[in-house]
Design an enzyme around this catalytic site. Structure first.
Site, PDB file in Angstrom:
ATOM      1  N   ARG A   1      38.774  51.169  38.648  1.00  0.00           N
ATOM      2  CA  ARG A   1      39.260  51.066  37.280  1.00  0.00           C
ATOM      3  C   ARG A   1      38.200  50.330  36.470  1.00  0.00           C
ATOM      4  NH1 ARG A   1      45.022  49.119  35.479  1.00  0.00           N
ATOM      5  NH2 ARG A   1      44.753  49.399  33.255  1.00  0.00           N
TER       6      ARG A   1
ATOM      7  N   HIS B   1      44.596  51.035  28.101  1.00  0.00           N
ATOM      8  CA  HIS B   1      45.780  51.509  28.850  1.00  0.00           C
ATOM      9  C   HIS B   1      45.807  53.038  28.929  1.00  0.00           C
ATOM     10  CE1 HIS B   1      48.370  47.711  27.918  1.00  0.00           C
ATOM     11  NE2 HIS B   1      47.796  47.599  29.099  1.00  0.00           N
TER      12      HIS B   1
ATOM     13  N   ASN C   1      40.410  47.482  41.663  1.00  0.00           N
ATOM     14  CA  ASN C   1      40.501  46.967  40.304  1.00  0.00           C
ATOM     15  C   ASN C   1      40.014  45.524  40.341  1.00  0.00           C
ATOM     16  OD1 ASN C   1      41.218  46.120  37.766  1.00  0.00           O
ATOM     17  ND2 ASN C   1      43.373  46.747  37.910  1.00  0.00           N
TER      18      ASN C   1
ATOM     19  N   GLU D   1      49.166  53.964  37.784  1.00  0.00           N
ATOM     20  CA  GLU D   1      47.762  54.031  37.383  1.00  0.00           C
ATOM     21  C   GLU D   1      46.838  54.241  38.588  1.00  0.00           C
ATOM     22  OE1 GLU D   1      48.837  50.388  35.166  1.00  0.00           O
ATOM     23  OE2 GLU D   1      47.228  51.008  33.822  1.00  0.00           O
TER      24      GLU D   1
ATOM     25  N   ARG E   1      48.600  37.433  24.488  1.00  0.00           N
ATOM     26  CA  ARG E   1      47.758  37.905  23.384  1.00  0.00           C
ATOM     27  C   ARG E   1      48.605  38.105  22.136  1.00  0.00           C
ATOM     28  NH1 ARG E   1      45.062  42.859  26.469  1.00  0.00           N
ATOM     29  NH2 ARG E   1      45.932  41.955  28.357  1.00  0.00           N
TER      30      ARG E   1
END
Ligand code: ADP
Length: 376
Positions: free
Chosen positions: A66, A155, A7, A358, A216
């Protein structure tokens, strides 16, 4: 097969080494062999060399990456070839903070391992099933048709994993349930999964829309953004930085982007920290309510991600006074701390914690793509 999961971020390279195979996937017995993070990355070639040094130069059979944005091009995971690299590159315009780093990691891995197959697993792909009523913004139609300005959702790897896992625990498939999955980590999103298909999700064209996150903002009236630009004369690039990096829990509380710090301050009586937690939880409640409406109810409400898995207090604040919608936590089960799949509310909409995995899903998809076997 040993699968290296990578990733690539703006200044880090996270890696996991999994041993997996079709038999291990079927038996849910995949093994995590190594896990780590190379920080302060300036060159992915150097970072990958470091990863292999840390792994004792263990040979790998495949690499799974990813990739954040697959646009409307990639509806599932794919073996990476020159055409796929090119498409990921073009999609960088939609995800300038993510795709260029993902692609740089892919290219560096290919230089190091030219003969090893590589697979891209996209954060957007699970949401390829969104119907037009949830992916279209009500802008002039050409913006959708020509400029591809629409909700993509992110996601997806996490929402897909926890929805699969919940069904697997019950000996069924995702297609048997209507689920609302809440991924609450540094980034946060909610997903409505109607009998196996993502039909709505809170993140949109970018990972900025929807829930309040660490730094965010989540949903903000576009008019407020334009007011900042035209009336307050804030440069667009600065507005983007504020929305992505100086808002959310951090911006509202003035304390931190880390929910643990914000909660601590809130519990000590700090009004701004308390406001940040209230806005965070209220936003999640609104989305849960919206998705109950979208699916005419739900058979499970699932929490995952660092906050969703670990914060007793946040789950309590989100789920309080929702009995009218069939959601009620069992305080004792909610207070348990184990990192394992568990029911925390046996109300008519059962409430669960399902820790996300994940990287495991990326490793499994990598094997499935290479052996050409169907994905769950
Ligand atoms: P990412 O989205 O980067 O994968 P994680 O899913 O690991 O991140 O989530 C990180 C967030 O989880 C941080 O904001 C951290 O504060 C929060 N978190 C972790 N443990 C707890 C806890 N016990 N209580 C509240 N928040 C927690």
């Amino acid at each position: 097969m040993k699968v290296l999961v990578l990733n690539g971020g703006s200044s880090s390279l996270k890696y996991d080494l999994w041993e997996t195979s079709p038999e291990m996937i079927a038996a849910d017995s995949d093994l995590l062999l190594e896990s780590g993070n190379v920080e302060r990355v300036t060159s992915f070639d150097d970072a990958i060399r470091t990863v292999f040094e840390k792994m004792g130069n263990e040979p790998v059979g495949a690499v799974g990456h990813r990739v954040v944005h697959g646009g409307d091009v990639f509806r599932s995971s794919v073996i990476i070839d020159a055409g796929v690299e090119d498409a990921i590159d073009k999609l960088s315009a939609l995800a300038p903070l993510h795709n260029p780093h993902n692609l740089a990691a892919i290219r560096a891995a290919r230089r190091r391992l030219p003969d090893v197959p590589q697979v891209a697993v996209f954060d957007t792909a699970f949401h390829a099933t969104l119907p037009p009523q949830s992916y279209a913004y009500a802008l002039p139609y050409e913006y959708l048709a020509e400029k591809k300005i629409r909700r993509y959702g992110f996601h997806g790897i996490s929402h897909r994993y926890v929805s699969w896992r919940f069904a697997q625990i019950h000996g069924k498939t995702r297609a048997d349930y209507r689920m609302i999955t809440c991924h609450l980590g540094n980034g946060c999103s909610v997903c409505a999964i109607d009998r196996g298909k993502s039909i709505d999700t809170s993140m949109g064209f970018t990972p900025l829309e929807g829930l309040v996150m660490g730094t965010r903002s989540g949903d903000v009236d576009a008019g407020a953004i334009l007011y900042l630009i035209s009336h307050e004369k804030v440069e667009p690039a600065e507005v983007l930085r504020i929305l992505n990096g100086a808002s959310g829990l951090k911006g509202l509380s003035g304390v931190s982007n880390d929910m643990r710090d914000v909660l601590k301050k809130a519990q000590a009586g700090d009004a701004r920290a308390n406001l940040a937690v209230d806005v965070f939880c209220y936003r999640v409640r609104k989305y849960i309510g919206a998705y109950l409406a979208a699916m005419n109810g739900a058979d499970a409400l699932i929490f995952t991600g660092g906050i969703g898995e670990n914060s007793v207090e946040i789950r309590k604040r989100i789920c309080s006074n929702m009995e009218g919608l069939g959601i009620c936590l069992d305080p004792q089960a909610n207070a348990e701390k184990a990192r394992e799949d568990r029911m925390i509310g046996s109300s008519s909409v059962p409430v669960w914690v399902v820790p996300t995995e994940e990287e495991l899903l990326i490793a499994r998809d990598t094997v499935r793509c290479i052996l050409n076997i169907p994905h769950e």
